[in-house]
Design a protein around this motif. Structure first.
Motif, PDB file in Angstrom:
ATOM      1  N   ALA A 142       1.751   2.107  -0.430  1.00  0.00           N
ATOM      2  CA  ALA A 142       1.982   0.684  -0.224  1.00  0.00           C
ATOM      3  C   ALA A 142       2.972   0.295   0.751  1.00  0.00           C
ATOM      4  CB  ALA A 142       2.380   0.075  -1.777  1.00  0.00           C
ATOM      5  N   HIS A 159      -3.868   1.242  -2.857  1.00  0.00           N
ATOM      6  CA  HIS A 159      -3.799   1.399  -1.643  1.00  0.00           C
ATOM      7  C   HIS A 159      -4.465   2.919  -1.186  1.00  0.00           C
ATOM      8  CE1 HIS A 159      -1.202  -1.868  -0.748  1.00  0.00           C
ATOM      9  NE2 HIS A 159      -0.775  -1.637  -2.107  1.00  0.00           N
ATOM     10  N   GLN A 160      -4.490   3.927  -2.186  1.00  0.00           N
ATOM     11  CA  GLN A 160      -4.910   4.928  -2.158  1.00  0.00           C
ATOM     12  C   GLN A 160      -6.138   5.420  -3.050  1.00  0.00           C
ATOM     13  OE1 GLN A 160      -0.802   7.844  -0.770  1.00  0.00           O
ATOM     14  NE2 GLN A 160      -1.708   8.147  -3.009  1.00  0.00           N
TER      15      GLN A 160
END
Length: 597
Positions: free
Chosen positions: A191, A277-278
């Protein structure tokens, strides 16, 4: 030489594993010729931090002698959820420890040894790994995939479909992953550096709610979590991955709405940290796609909130009948009518109906609302106070009506304040035994849409009043409805629901199969009643019926196809298959062999 990214590796792995799966249509079970040898298990033992475990039915010590200290411990702990969670071979509902053969013969291990039945392994796993680290789980998962084993993942065994047990299976026991970390400032992996959350809390997969709440409270924080006597339910497992309702859901959303990050091991042994984010697809799927489906969760990071005071009401309304137009029926019907208003103001909680008897029936309301804002608290108090006044007038009028059947008795119809949610929890829930633990149990549920309550609350109420031991759970609406359905993998029916309605039945050891089947027929009939009210709605995966005619729709709704596609990426060999979970419809009834394509 260029290194493959993890995404590329997963894609390549998916193709290779899919080819392997086609050659191995059936899982290897204990006793099969393909079952790993002692030397192969001995090699696995060198790769993990703890000795391999050999789970046994919890009642087994009593078959040596009922007077042994081991049997006394079993007898004393039989209905204690935390004791059962500590046993490798125990489920919270013992019926899921049993196994029924095609001819109807049941293999089980009963506490009541006077029934003179042998103690059998039933559906308790044959062998497994006591996981204490990421490496332990990676070794276990790789071993299971290499040998094509039937895998189950278990923390506490709180599962009304028995997903934490399977006959002849290999167990990944996560119960001892007890790490708890409170982060004064937390930034999810990948992030932007300015995306921080104050006092997030990371819980290992084995942490139970009583442990999580105590840790959060010690830091002056509050968690959105499950509520049950003793707090024995796992805080980072199936409760969360199936959705996770809470007494605080109307104010702060469901469990899946409060997760910041997961760490997980997938079927090829990859360790992944997933968040917005991942690997956002996996993060989406884990929030509602079901436990034991996409991999083995190692830890979960939740957002927390500062401690706040709450207002609560605890009341019981009792009468001789709950038939239409009776006083009790009117009292419950009014609660159903105002539920959308209550949950919009933050009121959350539970209103279970007690099983009617020949001379008494009742329902109880246990509800709370955070009083963070004085204005909001005033509005919430006014709505609930109005309902309490209605009940008091109804009770007075029904007593004066001259018809004893209409007379309603009230207990505790007033509001009370607590300095914190944790104070309320410790006062009402931190001790005692959760109802039904140690008994055979089956349940069902349905989500009642808000628009149906708005248009026909009387029909909703009368349908519920006809179902023994149903519950009107105010754990939807409010903040739950403010989340866009597409934001998580959760069944979209949750986002338009006014309330969640669970119900079920229990039985004691010695109940005959004919008697249990009669109870099941009633359960199926009651499920059909609720489904007929709102056929396009759905049910809560964690309080699920084993008899849904279309489980993919009931538990996942329009999200099913996307969840199936994500599972194909992260678990292409279908190592993680659970009852009524994603892709389970592609396997036979025992989840041992794939159906022919």
């Amino acid at each position: 030489m260029r290194r493959l990214s993890l995404t590329s590796f997963l894609s390549l792995s998916a193709a290779l594993h899919a080819a392997t799966a086609a050659q191995n249509p059936c899982r290897c079970l204990y006793g099969d010729p393909s079952w790993p040898s002692q030397s192969e298990f001995a090699h696995l033992a060198t790769q993990v931090s703890q000795p391999l475990i050999h789970p046994e039915p919890p009642a087994k010590p009593c078959y040596t002698s009922v007077n042994t200290s081991e049997c006394v411990e079993v007898t004393n702990g039989w209905t204690d959820g935390n004791w059962r969670a500590n046993q490798t071979g125990s489920m919270q509902s013992p019926n899921f420890e049993t196994f029924t053969f095609p001819n109807g013969t049941v293999e089980e291990c009963l506490l009541n040894t006077t029934l003179a039945l042998p103690c059998g392994q039933g559906s308790v796993s044959a062998i497994g790994v006591d996981a204490r680290s990421v490496g332990d789980i990676q070794a276990a998962v790789k071993f299971a995939a290499e040998h094509n084993l039937r895998v189950v993942v278990k923390n506490t065994g709180h599962d009304y479909c028995g997903r934490s047990a399977a006959r002849g299976s290999f167990l990944v026991w996560t119960h001892n992953l007890k790490n708890i970390t409170v982060h004064p400032s937390f930034t999810p992996a990948g992030a932007p550096i300015n995306e921080t959350f104050e006092y997030a809390i990371t819980l290992g997969a084995g942490v139970q709610w009583h442990e999580a709440y105590a840790a959060a409270n010690a830091s002056g924080r509050t968690l959105v979590g499950g509520t049950s006597h003793g707090g024995s339910v796992g805080a980072a497992g199936g409760w969360l991955q199936g959705g996770g309702h809470s007494s605080l859901s109307a104010s702060f959303g469901l469990g899946v709405d409060n997760v910041l990050e997961f760490s997980i091991v997938t079927s090829n042994g990859s360790y992944i940290v997933t968040n917005a984010h991942q690997y956002p697809d996996l993060f989406w799927a884990l929030r509602g796609g079901g436990g034991g489906t996409f991999g083995v969760v190692i830890s979960v990071t939740y957002r927390t909130r500062p401690t706040f005071p709450i207002m609560t009401v605890f009341l019981t309304a009792t009468a001789n009948t709950s038939t239409p137009n009776s006083g009790l029926s009117q009292a419950f019907t009014e609660l159903v009518r105002i539920t959308p208003q209550l949950t919009d103001q933050g009121w959350g909680g539970y209103a279970p109906f007690n099983n009617p008897t020949s001379n008494s029936t009742s329902f109880t309301v246990i509800s709370i609302v955070p009083t963070i804002s004085q204005d909001a608290a005033g509005q919430a108090n006014a709505t609930m106070t109005g309902y309490l006044v209605y009940l008091q007038e109804l009770a007075a009028n029904s007593t004066q009506s001259g018809n004893p059947a209409d007379a309603v008795t009230l207990q505790g119809a007033s509001t009370t304040s607590f300095a914190s949610w944790y104070d309320w929890y410790t006062a009402l829930w931190s001790t005692g035994e959760q109802e039904g633990i140690g008994l055979g149990a089956e349940v069902g549920s349905w989500l009642i849409p808000r628009d149906l309550v708005g248009s026909d609350h009387e029909r909703v109420a009368q349908t519920l009043l006809s179902i023994p031991q149903a519950g009107w759970f105010m754990v939807a609406g409010g903040a739950v409805s403010n989340v866009t359905a597409s934001d998580t993998g959760l069944n979209p029916a949750w986002r338009t629901a006014a309330a969640h309605v669970p119900f079920g039945f229990t039985w004691t050891e010695g109940t005959t199969l004919d008697e249990i089947n009669a109870l099941r027929d009633t359960l199926k009939s009651n499920i059909a009643k609720l489904r007929a009210l709102a056929p396009e709605s759905g049910a809560y995966l964690n309080e699920a019926s084993l008899y849904e005619p279309d489980s993919a729709h009931s538990f996942f709704g329009s999200h099913y196809d996307q969840l199936r596609a994500i599972k194909a990426i992260y678990d292409p060999v279908d190592l993680f298959i659970v009852v009524e979970g994603v892709a389970s419809n592609e396997w036979d009834g025992s989840l041992t062999c794939r159906k022919p394509t």
